[in-house]
Design a protein around this motif. Structure first.
Motif, PDB file in Angstrom:
ATOM      1  N   TYR A  24       0.878  -1.146   0.084  1.00 12.31           N
ATOM      2  CA  TYR A  24      -0.035   0.107   0.027  1.00 12.31           C
ATOM      3  C   TYR A  24       0.952   1.384   0.078  1.00 12.31           C
ATOM      4  O   TYR A  24       0.245   2.172   0.218  1.00 12.31           O
ATOM      5  CB  TYR A  24      -1.007  -0.125   1.185  1.00 12.31           C
ATOM      6  CG  TYR A  24      -2.089  -0.619   0.969  1.00 12.31           C
ATOM      7  CD1 TYR A  24      -1.993  -2.184   0.522  1.00 12.31           C
ATOM      8  CD2 TYR A  24      -3.574  -0.319   1.107  1.00 12.31           C
ATOM      9  CE1 TYR A  24      -3.421  -3.002   0.488  1.00 12.31           C
ATOM     10  CE2 TYR A  24      -4.647  -0.882   0.972  1.00 12.31           C
ATOM     11  CZ  TYR A  24      -4.521  -2.262   0.291  1.00 12.31           C
ATOM     12  OH  TYR A  24      -5.827  -2.913   0.278  1.00 12.31           O
ATOM     13  N   ILE A  27      -0.627   4.044  -1.960  1.00 12.45           N
ATOM     14  CA  ILE A  27      -2.100   4.460  -1.375  1.00 12.45           C
ATOM     15  C   ILE A  27      -1.452   5.552  -0.296  1.00 12.45           C
ATOM     16  O   ILE A  27      -2.222   6.766  -0.265  1.00 12.45           O
ATOM     17  CB  ILE A  27      -2.694   3.510  -0.651  1.00 12.45           C
ATOM     18  CG1 ILE A  27      -3.012   2.321  -1.650  1.00 12.45           C
ATOM     19  CG2 ILE A  27      -3.732   3.864   0.139  1.00 12.45           C
ATOM     20  CD1 ILE A  27      -3.908   2.642  -2.941  1.00 12.45           C
ATOM     21  N   TRP A  34      -7.061   5.136   3.620  1.00  6.85           N
ATOM     22  CA  TRP A  34      -7.440   3.807   3.775  1.00  6.85           C
ATOM     23  C   TRP A  34      -6.712   3.071   4.931  1.00  6.85           C
ATOM     24  O   TRP A  34      -5.546   3.206   5.206  1.00  6.85           O
ATOM     25  CB  TRP A  34      -6.999   3.198   2.602  1.00  6.85           C
ATOM     26  CG  TRP A  34      -7.579   3.421   1.149  1.00  6.85           C
ATOM     27  CD1 TRP A  34      -8.515   4.565   1.315  1.00  6.85           C
ATOM     28  CD2 TRP A  34      -7.540   2.992   0.021  1.00  6.85           C
ATOM     29  NE1 TRP A  34      -8.774   4.712  -0.314  1.00  6.85           N
ATOM     30  CE2 TRP A  34      -8.309   3.777  -0.891  1.00  6.85           C
ATOM     31  CE3 TRP A  34      -6.919   1.804  -0.756  1.00  6.85           C
ATOM     32  CZ2 TRP A  34      -8.360   3.312  -2.394  1.00  6.85           C
ATOM     33  CZ3 TRP A  34      -6.838   1.503  -1.794  1.00  6.85           C
ATOM     34  CH2 TRP A  34      -7.679   2.453  -2.712  1.00  6.85           C
ATOM     35  N   LYS A  84     -12.096  -6.445   0.429  1.00  2.00           N
ATOM     36  CA  LYS A  84     -11.266  -5.124   0.642  1.00  2.00           C
ATOM     37  C   LYS A  84     -10.017  -5.779   1.163  1.00  2.00           C
ATOM     38  O   LYS A  84      -9.586  -6.934   1.184  1.00  2.00           O
ATOM     39  CB  LYS A  84     -11.890  -4.400   1.710  1.00  2.00           C
ATOM     40  CG  LYS A  84     -12.086  -5.092   3.086  1.00  2.00           C
ATOM     41  CD  LYS A  84     -12.784  -4.073   4.253  1.00  2.00           C
ATOM     42  CE  LYS A  84     -12.791  -4.725   5.622  1.00  2.00           C
ATOM     43  NZ  LYS A  84     -13.339  -3.889   6.646  1.00  2.00           N
ATOM     44  N   TRP A  85      -9.163  -4.797   1.518  1.00  2.96           N
ATOM     45  CA  TRP A  85      -7.908  -5.075   1.865  1.00  2.96           C
ATOM     46  C   TRP A  85      -6.879  -6.124   1.032  1.00  2.96           C
ATOM     47  O   TRP A  85      -6.268  -6.973   1.649  1.00  2.96           O
ATOM     48  CB  TRP A  85      -7.809  -5.502   3.311  1.00  2.96           C
ATOM     49  CG  TRP A  85      -8.235  -4.576   4.446  1.00  2.96           C
ATOM     50  CD1 TRP A  85      -9.255  -3.499   4.196  1.00  2.96           C
ATOM     51  CD2 TRP A  85      -7.816  -4.472   5.658  1.00  2.96           C
ATOM     52  NE1 TRP A  85      -9.025  -2.682   5.477  1.00  2.96           N
ATOM     53  CE2 TRP A  85      -8.485  -3.336   6.169  1.00  2.96           C
ATOM     54  CE3 TRP A  85      -6.714  -5.055   6.494  1.00  2.96           C
ATOM     55  CZ2 TRP A  85      -8.059  -2.894   7.368  1.00  2.96           C
ATOM     56  CZ3 TRP A  85      -6.558  -4.502   7.897  1.00  2.96           C
ATOM     57  CH2 TRP A  85      -7.020  -3.450   8.322  1.00  2.96           C
ATOM     58  N   THR A 123     -12.603   1.467  -4.845  1.00  3.14           N
ATOM     59  CA  THR A 123     -11.249   1.868  -5.039  1.00  3.14           C
ATOM     60  C   THR A 123     -11.041   3.393  -5.221  1.00  3.14           C
ATOM     61  O   THR A 123     -12.537   4.129  -5.579  1.00  3.14           O
ATOM     62  CB  THR A 123     -10.541   0.987  -6.026  1.00  3.14           C
ATOM     63  OG1 THR A 123      -9.151   1.645  -6.041  1.00  3.14           O
ATOM     64  CG2 THR A 123     -10.941   1.429  -7.490  1.00  3.14           C
ATOM     65  N   ASP A 151     -10.080  11.928   0.274  1.00  6.90           N
ATOM     66  CA  ASP A 151      -9.572  10.776  -0.685  1.00  6.90           C
ATOM     67  C   ASP A 151     -10.068  11.171  -2.491  1.00  6.90           C
ATOM     68  O   ASP A 151      -9.904  10.631  -2.973  1.00  6.90           O
ATOM     69  CB  ASP A 151     -10.348   9.397  -0.419  1.00  6.90           C
ATOM     70  CG  ASP A 151      -9.448   8.853   0.984  1.00  6.90           C
ATOM     71  OD1 ASP A 151      -8.540   9.526   1.314  1.00  6.90           O
ATOM     72  OD2 ASP A 151      -9.799   7.880   1.383  1.00  6.90           O
TER      73      ASP A 151
END
Length: 168
Positions: A24, A27, A34, A84-85, A123, A151
């Motif tokens: 990540y 990200i 997140w 997710k994740w 996403t 975001d």
């Protein structure tokens, strides 16, 4: 090569934290908020205990992980299963492990075990390649929203898993 698909266990938390944190990195660079991007071992353990966190092991080493949410947070947008994740060990990028794990969870857990005809995920629109990656995997955008947390636009995507004539 021995491939094992299984539920994560609490003993996997440290390894999953390492994989997820490194996977990540972009990200965090994009400033996205997140939880997985900055998760510590305790949050990973909570994810394992509270959801269905799956891993793909290759020769006894975890290479990819994805979580099927059991939380209620997404129920305001969709009743479909929500993944997710998702993270792949950066040292193993390009070997197809992430795709194998997603395929396995979609086919064996979401369609096979749950009997759901589709799956959803979310996403960030501003991520340079995630939306197109999921589109190549058969996901389609169905909702765009701004959560108001900085975001930007989040894209909810859905993939049909059953016969295309089946309504979802």
């Amino acid at each position: 090569m021995g491939e094992v698909y299984r539920l994560a266990e609490l003993k996997d938390a440290q390894r999953l934290q390492d994989i997820t944190y490194r996977a990540y990195a972009m990200i965090r660079e994009l400033g996205l908020h997140w939880p997985a991007a900055t998760a510590d071992v305790a949050l990973i353990e909570d994810n394992i205990a509270s959801n269905e966190c799956y891993v793909l092991e290759i020769d006894n080493s975890v290479q990819a992980t994805v979580t099927l949410s059991k939380g209620e947070e997404i129920k305001t947008l969709t009743e479909l299963p929500f993944v997710k994740w998702f993270a792949v060990n950066p040292d193993s990028r390009g070997k197809g492990y992430g795709g194998k794990l997603l395929d396995w969870v979609e086919e064996n857990i979401i369609l096979g075990k749950l009997g759901a005809s589709a799956v959803t995920l979310a996403t960030a629109q501003k991520h340079p390649w995630l939306v197109s990656m999921y589109e190549r995997r058969g996901y389609e955008k169905f909702v765009e929203l701004d959560p108001g947390n900085g975001d930007g636009i989040m894209v909810l995507m859905r993939k049909k898993l059953a016969d295309p004539t089946t309504s979802i």
